[in-house]
Design a protein around this motif. Structure first.
Motif, PDB file in Angstrom:
ATOM      1  N   ILE A  80       0.841  -1.196   0.000  1.00 53.46           N
ATOM      2  CA  ILE A  80       0.000   0.000   0.000  1.00 53.46           C
ATOM      3  C   ILE A  80       0.878   1.249   0.000  1.00 53.46           C
ATOM      4  O   ILE A  80       1.944   1.268   0.602  1.00 53.46           O
ATOM      5  CB  ILE A  80      -0.977   0.037   1.206  1.00 53.46           C
ATOM      6  N   GLY A  81       0.406   2.282  -0.718  1.00 58.18           N
ATOM      7  CA  GLY A  81       1.111   3.559  -0.779  1.00 58.18           C
ATOM      8  C   GLY A  81       0.358   4.589   0.045  1.00 58.18           C
ATOM      9  O   GLY A  81      -0.850   4.743  -0.119  1.00 58.18           O
ATOM     10  N   LEU A  82       1.031   5.290   0.948  1.00 55.77           N
ATOM     11  CA  LEU A  82       0.372   6.218   1.866  1.00 55.77           C
ATOM     12  C   LEU A  82       0.698   7.678   1.572  1.00 55.77           C
ATOM     13  O   LEU A  82       1.791   7.993   1.089  1.00 55.77           O
ATOM     14  CB  LEU A  82       0.750   5.889   3.322  1.00 55.77           C
ATOM     15  N   ALA A  83      -0.271   8.533   1.866  1.00 55.14           N
ATOM     16  CA  ALA A  83      -0.082   9.967   1.661  1.00 55.14           C
ATOM     17  C   ALA A  83       0.641  10.602   2.839  1.00 55.14           C
ATOM     18  O   ALA A  83       1.200  11.687   2.729  1.00 55.14           O
ATOM     19  CB  ALA A  83      -1.436  10.645   1.451  1.00 55.14           C
ATOM     20  N   GLU A  84       0.569   9.952   4.021  1.00 56.15           N
ATOM     21  CA  GLU A  84       1.304  10.410   5.195  1.00 56.15           C
ATOM     22  C   GLU A  84       1.973   9.186   5.788  1.00 56.15           C
ATOM     23  O   GLU A  84       1.391   8.109   5.802  1.00 56.15           O
ATOM     24  CB  GLU A  84       0.353  10.993   6.254  1.00 56.15           C
ATOM     25  N   ALA A  85       3.171   9.357   6.301  1.00 56.24           N
ATOM     26  CA  ALA A  85       3.872   8.215   6.887  1.00 56.24           C
ATOM     27  C   ALA A  85       3.225   7.827   8.206  1.00 56.24           C
ATOM     28  O   ALA A  85       2.841   8.685   8.997  1.00 56.24           O
ATOM     29  CB  ALA A  85       5.339   8.568   7.105  1.00 56.24           C
ATOM     30  N   VAL A  86       3.062   6.537   8.419  1.00 54.08           N
ATOM     31  CA  VAL A  86       2.488   6.073   9.687  1.00 54.08           C
ATOM     32  C   VAL A  86       3.423   5.043  10.314  1.00 54.08           C
ATOM     33  O   VAL A  86       4.311   4.494   9.650  1.00 54.08           O
ATOM     34  CB  VAL A  86       1.088   5.442   9.501  1.00 54.08           C
ATOM     35  N   GLU A  87       3.191   4.776  11.574  1.00 53.73           N
ATOM     36  CA  GLU A  87       3.989   3.788  12.289  1.00 53.73           C
ATOM     37  C   GLU A  87       3.405   2.417  11.933  1.00 53.73           C
ATOM     38  O   GLU A  87       2.215   2.166  12.152  1.00 53.73           O
ATOM     39  CB  GLU A  87       3.874   4.085  13.788  1.00 53.73           C
ATOM     40  N   PRO A  88       4.193   1.525  11.338  1.00 53.91           N
ATOM     41  CA  PRO A  88       3.643   0.252  10.836  1.00 53.91           C
ATOM     42  C   PRO A  88       2.898  -0.571  11.891  1.00 53.91           C
ATOM     43  O   PRO A  88       1.855  -1.161  11.594  1.00 53.91           O
ATOM     44  CB  PRO A  88       4.888  -0.498  10.340  1.00 53.91           C
ATOM     45  N   GLY A  89       3.392  -0.574  13.120  1.00 49.73           N
ATOM     46  CA  GLY A  89       2.731  -1.355  14.160  1.00 49.73           C
ATOM     47  C   GLY A  89       1.328  -0.831  14.460  1.00 49.73           C
ATOM     48  O   GLY A  89       0.381  -1.590  14.659  1.00 49.73           O
ATOM     49  N   GLU A  90       1.213   0.513  14.445  1.00 50.91           N
ATOM     50  CA  GLU A  90      -0.083   1.115  14.716  1.00 50.91           C
ATOM     51  C   GLU A  90      -1.060   0.814  13.580  1.00 50.91           C
ATOM     52  O   GLU A  90      -2.240   0.536  13.812  1.00 50.91           O
ATOM     53  CB  GLU A  90       0.099   2.622  14.890  1.00 50.91           C
ATOM     54  N   LEU A  91      -0.533   0.851  12.364  1.00 54.60           N
ATOM     55  CA  LEU A  91      -1.372   0.531  11.216  1.00 54.60           C
ATOM     56  C   LEU A  91      -1.837  -0.916  11.299  1.00 54.60           C
ATOM     57  O   LEU A  91      -3.008  -1.224  11.049  1.00 54.60           O
ATOM     58  CB  LEU A  91      -0.613   0.778   9.908  1.00 54.60           C
ATOM     59  N   ALA A  92      -0.942  -1.809  11.670  1.00 54.82           N
ATOM     60  CA  ALA A  92      -1.296  -3.225  11.756  1.00 54.82           C
ATOM     61  C   ALA A  92      -2.442  -3.436  12.734  1.00 54.82           C
ATOM     62  O   ALA A  92      -3.395  -4.166  12.443  1.00 54.82           O
ATOM     63  CB  ALA A  92      -0.074  -4.045  12.178  1.00 54.82           C
ATOM     64  N   ALA A  93      -2.380  -2.759  13.877  1.00 51.92           N
ATOM     65  CA  ALA A  93      -3.417  -2.934  14.895  1.00 51.92           C
ATOM     66  C   ALA A  93      -4.751  -2.368  14.409  1.00 51.92           C
ATOM     67  O   ALA A  93      -5.796  -3.017  14.522  1.00 51.92           O
ATOM     68  CB  ALA A  93      -2.995  -2.245  16.187  1.00 51.92           C
ATOM     69  N   ALA A  94      -4.717  -1.141  13.826  1.00 51.06           N
ATOM     70  CA  ALA A  94      -5.956  -0.490  13.397  1.00 51.06           C
ATOM     71  C   ALA A  94      -6.593  -1.255  12.235  1.00 51.06           C
ATOM     72  O   ALA A  94      -7.807  -1.470  12.187  1.00 51.06           O
ATOM     73  CB  ALA A  94      -5.673   0.950  12.988  1.00 51.06           C
ATOM     74  N   LEU A  95      -5.763  -1.689  11.295  1.00 53.40           N
ATOM     75  CA  LEU A  95      -6.289  -2.384  10.121  1.00 53.40           C
ATOM     76  C   LEU A  95      -6.827  -3.758  10.517  1.00 53.40           C
ATOM     77  O   LEU A  95      -7.898  -4.178  10.068  1.00 53.40           O
ATOM     78  CB  LEU A  95      -5.184  -2.516   9.066  1.00 53.40           C
ATOM     79  N   GLY A  96      -6.083  -4.426  11.385  1.00 51.14           N
ATOM     80  CA  GLY A  96      -6.532  -5.749  11.837  1.00 51.14           C
ATOM     81  C   GLY A  96      -7.891  -5.676  12.508  1.00 51.14           C
ATOM     82  O   GLY A  96      -8.759  -6.525  12.293  1.00 51.14           O
ATOM     83  N   ALA A  97      -8.118  -4.605  13.270  1.00 48.23           N
ATOM     84  CA  ALA A  97      -9.395  -4.450  13.970  1.00 48.23           C
ATOM     85  C   ALA A  97     -10.536  -4.196  12.993  1.00 48.23           C
ATOM     86  O   ALA A  97     -11.691  -4.492  13.284  1.00 48.23           O
ATOM     87  CB  ALA A  97      -9.302  -3.304  14.977  1.00 48.23           C
ATOM     88  N   ALA A  98     -10.196  -3.640  11.822  1.00 46.23           N
ATOM     89  CA  ALA A  98     -11.240  -3.300  10.846  1.00 46.23           C
ATOM     90  C   ALA A  98     -11.487  -4.428   9.843  1.00 46.23           C
ATOM     91  O   ALA A  98     -12.417  -4.359   9.050  1.00 46.23           O
ATOM     92  CB  ALA A  98     -10.849  -2.029  10.100  1.00 46.23           C
ATOM     93  N   PHE A  99     -10.657  -5.469   9.854  1.00 46.88           N
ATOM     94  CA  PHE A  99     -10.810  -6.556   8.883  1.00 46.88           C
ATOM     95  C   PHE A  99     -12.104  -7.333   9.131  1.00 46.88           C
ATOM     96  O   PHE A  99     -12.527  -7.488  10.284  1.00 46.88           O
ATOM     97  CB  PHE A  99      -9.625  -7.530   8.998  1.00 46.88           C
ATOM     98  N   PRO A 100     -12.708  -7.844   8.067  1.00 42.03           N
ATOM     99  CA  PRO A 100     -13.870  -8.718   8.272  1.00 42.03           C
ATOM    100  C   PRO A 100     -13.424 -10.056   8.869  1.00 42.03           C
ATOM    101  O   PRO A 100     -12.244 -10.418   8.757  1.00 42.03           O
ATOM    102  CB  PRO A 100     -14.434  -8.908   6.860  1.00 42.03           C
ATOM    103  N   PRO A 101     -14.358 -10.792   9.500  1.00 43.98           N
ATOM    104  CA  PRO A 101     -13.998 -12.094  10.074  1.00 43.98           C
ATOM    105  C   PRO A 101     -13.388 -13.006   8.998  1.00 43.98           C
ATOM    106  O   PRO A 101     -13.778 -12.956   7.843  1.00 43.98           O
ATOM    107  CB  PRO A 101     -15.339 -12.659  10.545  1.00 43.98           C
ATOM    108  N   GLY A 102     -12.407 -13.799   9.413  1.00 45.69           N
ATOM    109  CA  GLY A 102     -11.772 -14.696   8.448  1.00 45.69           C
ATOM    110  C   GLY A 102     -10.483 -14.146   7.877  1.00 45.69           C
ATOM    111  O   GLY A 102      -9.783 -14.827   7.136  1.00 45.69           O
ATOM    112  N   PHE A 103     -10.176 -12.886   8.213  1.00 41.84           N
ATOM    113  CA  PHE A 103      -8.934 -12.273   7.732  1.00 41.84           C
ATOM    114  C   PHE A 103      -8.194 -11.649   8.906  1.00 41.84           C
ATOM    115  O   PHE A 103      -8.821 -11.120   9.812  1.00 41.84           O
ATOM    116  CB  PHE A 103      -9.226 -11.206   6.667  1.00 41.84           C
TER     117      PHE A 103
END
Lengths: 229, 651
Positions: A80-103
């Motif tokens: 993924i390409g981002l418009a602002e740099a983010v901390e990868p660990g924080e992204l992993a946590a936020a994205l994981g929480a938003a994933f649908p079940p099974g992912f």
């Protein structure tokens, strides 16, 4: 009134590789299904995505070698390409929480030069159950001894016949069925192609064998290395 | 006494899913789906939409009820959709039942099966769903072990063709209805089901707003028409009233609609900006049965859009209603939302087909940053005379002025919707569409100075519907519809100057005839539906499944001996005195007003919209004790607060 040219979007300031898993019911989603769900999860997680230019800007997402519908995987990758740099660990946590079940998000890290180039091979496990138990080891041995094993698979452009043998780096009969390392070739040999090929050596394939990708990455000898490591 | 928690069938289902198309549609677990503990609820609903997941999942009605029910204490709601024939065959082979998506419970285990009916062509799927669920097809054969089968939705305003298969029907808005049903059924369950099924159905009938077909006796006269429809129990009212929701701002649903993983036909967050329509188009059932107009305020709409996008991650917003440009605050809605989402990738759409320049202004506003590809308008009738008959009050000058504005604003494609087979229609009324389309292209080329303009004509066969002024009309035979549509296409093609810029899309007239049979049918038509289903009829709304000959054969076999038939139900005109199958179902519009409107249609007399021209005495407001609820509300669009953002790294 003349039509205005679309606004040019700036290039991404940060590129990340996301390793994710699809498990359980996630295996029934097609890649297209998950790609849509992924975009929505990015928005729910407020990930500051970079967008492509044009009349219909798309978030900058590059897919690489997704597992087929019906397969489980511990090792899927997307850039993924981002418009602002983010901390990868924080992204992993936020994205994981938003994933649908099974992912699930497994890891997020800085992108290398080319994800596709880093995905040379996959390690697969195939569950055959009782159907393939008889003389599976013998069938595997005869398959490995063969120069080629032609299989035919239905594709969008009709049936296609190709060799399933050359892509095989290792293949073992081991519970719950098969354990294989497959080199990524064109056309891509999938674990279900292996099952089809083994049918020619006396294995009775079950209707829909459960397949699971354990690892994907660079091929060092017979070892598959995670590109994020 | 509540039912014991059923067992999930998922362990048995899962091995089959690798063998069917699009298995993801059967696994549930969508973002925002709700899984409740069975034992903490006293009432268990299974909400069903009798079409494939990809069509049923985006349905707004079901989404509203799902969220509303699951928010209330003691009520659990899960969903089920029609399974494709590949899975249906596997389920039967493996003795597995129709299941809910959330917990994969057997549908038969629920207390209530609530079925949303949007199209008559879903009736065979309803029977298939009941059969796969193991619920007896006929209401009369059901026991305490079966759920109550209750239908709602527009089509349920004439449920007579499916009267034998349902336990009850609800007319009108579903929000309050499902809460009332939950309370009554919950009390009945808690009390140990006094009186059994008849007990609860009597209680429901007594409310005056739930139709229980088994409590009505239908007799027929020698000419085949209905002689009388009479209640058989004192609790059943002579006429059943519809539910009308008021103050829509207090019912802001759906707030958190499901986000499917499977691909569906509409993937947008939709807000119903108002309910009802009083334009008075005589062909439009929705416009007659959903009166009066009740608007949501600008502020409420703004809040719903903000919350809905946040909860779903969707990027497209649909501002829905029967004629969205008619909202009293539509300018503020369009402008305010366009401003709010400027610079983001959120896109706004307004499915309005109103033929006027204001509608083009709105479209310009909503497509501010995007591409101006195509605009759709619906004159519906090809000739001026035809448009007066259907009360679609647009003249040719209006249409040409509207497309001129559109082309001048940068739009390049215009789509025009028409109907064929309207009452009193002659060949020349349909052929007039060709001339209109040529004038559209001529206008477009003149305004843009370019040949890069196009017009698509989309034409569909008209089906007369209950509770409309055209409920007495003869439906045009399929051959007539097909012949006129083909002649139109040939005429357009033969025009050397404009023909290549005009596309004509039309559909086979035969499905429309069956839709007409099912729409205006009575209880005898139920035998036809059952015969078609037994012969393998499924997914009749899908052209690859629809089998006209099968319907014709079933009509001959089942209706012939009764002295009626397909033609009797469809292409026959009715008179004032005939008892219509739905006369005992009251959607508010006065029957005599409809009859007068039918006479005025034939006299080409138009009726203005009561929102701006005064009451036309249709009977809805007086009869139902409600009033038009329109703005402007005077409450502004509230600015959205900045949402929490993912932390930015300092590198």
């Amino acid at each position: 009134m003349s039509r205005q040219p679309p606004v040019q979007q700036p290039p991404p300031v940060q590129k990340l590789w996301v390793r994710y898993a699809k498990r359980g019911v996630g295996r029934f989603a097609s890649h297209r299904d998950f790609a849509r769900a992924f975009e929505r999860a990015l928005r729910r997680a407020h990930v500051p995505m970079a967008y492509s230019s044009g009349f219909n800007p798309h978030p900058r997402i590059s897919w690489a070698n997704p597992a087929p519908t019906g397969a489980e995987s511990e090792s899927e990758y997307v850039e993924i390409g981002l418009a602002e740099a983010v901390e990868p660990g924080e992204l992993a946590a936020a994205l994981g929480a938003a994933f649908p079940p099974g992912f699930a998000v497994v890891a997020v890290g800085p992108a290398g030069p080319s994800l596709m180039a880093d995905l040379e091979a996959s390690e697969w496990e195939v569950t055959l159950g009782a159907a393939g138990a008889v003389d599976l080891a013998d069938a595997v041995a005869r398959f490995l001894a063969a120069d080629e094993a032609l299989v035919t698979r239905e594709t969008k452009n009709g049936p296609r016949t190709f060799d399933a043998r050359a892509a095989v780096v290792t293949l073992e009969a081991a519970p719950p069925g098969l354990h294989a390392v497959l080199r990524h070739t064109v056309p891509l040999v999938r674990p279900d192609d292996l099952v089809t090929a083994l049918a020619q050596f006396g294995v009775t394939p079950p209707d829909a064998p459960l397949t699971q990708r354990l690892a994907q990455g660079r091929l060092i000898g017979t070892q598959v290395l995670d590109p994020l490591v | 006494m509540n039912r014991a928690r059923p067992e999930s069938i998922f362990p048995a289902l899962e091995p089959l899913l690798g063998r069917v198309k699009k298995p993801v549609q059967y696994v549930g677990g969508e973002v925002n789906s709700v899984v409740q503990d069975w034992d903490t609820a006293r009432v268990h609903w299974c909400l069903a939409y009798p079409d494939a997941y990809e069509v049923g999942q985006p349905n707004q009605g079901l989404a509203i009820l799902y969220e509303l029910l699951n928010e209330r204490d003691g009520i659990l709601a899960e969903r089920t959709y029609a399974v494709w024939p590949d899975l249906a065959a596997l389920l039967r082979d493996h003795h597995l039942p129709q299941f809910s998506l959330e917990s994969h419970y057997p549908v038969r285990a629920f207390d209530l099966l609530g079925v949303s009916l949007s199209t008559e062509l879903g009736y065979t799927n309803l029977l298939e769903l009941l059969d796969l669920a193991g619920i007896p097809l006929h209401s009369a054969d059901r026991t305490d072990a079966d759920p109550l089968v209750i239908v709602g939705g527009h089509v349920a305003t004439n449920p007579e063709p499916i009267a034998d298969f349902i336990d009850a029907a609800v007319l009108g808005d579903g929000e309050q209805a499902v809460l009332d049903l939950s309370a009554l059924v919950g009390d009945w369950l808690d009390a140990g089901k006094p009186g059994g099924r008849d007990g609860i159905l009597t209680t429901l009938a007594q409310t005056g707003r739930v139709y229980v077909p088994q409590f009505y006796d239908v007799t027929y006269a020698a000419d085949g028409a209905i002689a009388a429809v009479c209640p058989t129990v004192p609790e059943a009212p002579a006429r059943v009233q519809k539910y009308v929701l008021t103050n829509l701002d207090a019912w802001p649903y759906p707030r958190r609609p499901l986000v499917p993983v499977a691909e569906t036909v509409h993937e947008r967050y939709s807000v119903e900006i108002f309910r009802g329509c009083t334009r008075g188009c005589r062909f439009c059932q929705a416009g007659m049965i959903t009166r009066p107009v009740r608007e949501r305020s600008l502020a409420a709409i703004g809040a719903m859009v903000d919350d809905g996008l946040e909860a779903t991650g969707l990027e497209e917003v649909g501002l829905l209603s029967l004629s969205s440009a008619d909202h009293t605050e539509i300018r503020e809605i369009a402008h305010g939302l366009a401003d709010r989402y400027a610079g983001t990738n959120v896109s706004l759409s307004l499915p309005s087909t109103r033929v006027d320049a204001f509608n083009v202004d709105l479209a310009n506003e909503l497509a501010r940053n995007g591409r101006r590809s195509g605009l759709t308008f619906a004159p519906e009738g090809g000739s001026e005379r035809m448009r007066r008959v259907i009360n679609k009050n647009v003249d040719e000058a209006d249409l040409l002025a509207t497309v001129e504005t559109a082309f001048a604003a940068g739009w390049r494609q215009v789509k025009l919707y028409f109907m064929c087979g309207l009452p009193t229609e002659q060949d020349e009324d349909v052929l007039a569409i060709a001339d209109l389309a040529c004038r559209v292209i001529e206008t477009g080329r003149r305004v843009t100075g370019s040949r890069d303009v196009g017009c698509t004509i989309s034409i569909g066969g008209f089906v007369p519907k209950p509770h409309t002024p055209f409920q007495w009309a003869a439906q045009a035979p399929a051959e007539v519809v097909d012949r006129r549509e083909r002649a139109l296409k040939d005429l357009v093609r033969s025009n050397r100057r404009y023909g290549r810029a005009i596309g004509v899309r039309y559909h086979d007239g035969k499905p429309g005839l069956i839709e007409g049979l099912l729409a205006r049918g009575d209880r005898r038509v139920g035998r036809v539906i059952e015969a078609v289903w037994r012969d393998g009829g499924r997914f009749d709304g899908w052209s690859e499944f629809f089998d006209f000959d099968r319907w014709v054969r079933a009509c001959a076999a089942e209706l012939g001996p009764l002295g009626v038939g397909l033609d009797w139900y469809t292409v026959r005109e009715r008179d004032w005195a005939e008892v219509l199958p739905w006369d005992h179902l009251d959607v508010g519009v006065d029957r005599d007003w409809l009859w007068d409107d039918w006479l005025e249609a034939r006299g080409q007399v138009t009726v203005p919209d009561c929102r701006w021209a005064g009451c036309a005495d249709c009977g809805v407001c007086d009869g139902l004790g409600v009033d038009i609820e329109i703005g402007p509300s005077g409450r502004p669009l509230v600015p959205v607060t900045l949402r929490r953002k993912l932390g930015v790294a300092h590198v």
